[in-house]
Design a protein around this motif. Structure first.
Motif: not given
Length: 199
Positions: A37, A41, A51-53, A56
């Motif tokens: 990280d 973040w 959401r990012r996971r 990804e």
């Protein structure tokens, strides 16, 4: 230097869990790096982590399919018949590599994009952050949390490798002007060499 070292620090105690009952922060953590990280973040925008996971995970799945597709097509394994009967275009007429997309008729590209939109919006929506679309693992529901965590870790890490692999394949093709198959057949393994071997 200290700021970049903090990017590899072990995860903090705050944990986000999904419907899979597995800690999302612990998934995809590969030793000895720990949680990557670099922009901090997880602490400044923890609500955006899921959401990012999910993004990804979805990009990894797409990249894994893309790598398999590139390998299959570069080995000249194609469907029989016509891609577009009205244009007299057979599947075997589509060149390997990135040039192949330019040979697909506009109506075919529109069908592909509509199909992807249907998948994205209705069948496998991006808003389903846990990535569990109810299809199981080859049709089998995994109930053991340790096995599920191991398989999710494998999926994340293979997805990361596939994202780098498909991107590297596209960049090498643009640098050399050769598809993956042509590079290996010519012994042009390094994009920085002269085509006479590895270097």
């Amino acid at each position: 230097l200290a700021g970049s070292a903090a990017a590899f620090a072990p995860a903090q105690t705050a944990k986000t869990t999904s419907a899979l009952q597995v800690s999302e922060l612990e998934l995809g953590v590969t030793e000895p790096l720990g949680v990557f990280d670099p922009l901090g973040w997880l602490e400044s925008e923890p609500e955006a982590f899921e959401r990012r996971r999910a993004v990804e995970r979805k990009h990894g799945r797409i990249a894994m399919a893309a790598v398999v597709g590139v390998i299959v097509h570069n080995n000249h394994i194609v469907f029989d018949g016509y891609l577009s009967p009205s244009n007299d275009l057979k599947f075997s007429d589509v060149p390997t590599g990135m040039a192949g997309i330019a040979t697909v008729p506009t109506a075919g590209l529109a069908q592909i994009f509509l199909f992807i939109a249907l998948i994205e919006l209705a069948w496998l929506p991006a808003s389903k952050y846990d990535g569990d679309y109810g299809v199981g693992w080859f049709g089998r529901e995994i109930t053991d949390p340790e096995e599920k965590a191991r398989k999710l870790n494998v999926e994340l890490n293979n997805g990361r490798a596939a994202m780098m692999g498909i991107f590297g394949n596209m960049v090498a093709e643009q640098l050399t002007g050769q598809t993956m198959y042509e590079q290996y057949a010519a012994g042009h393994i390094s994009p920085f060499g002269d085509g006479q071997g590895v270097f």
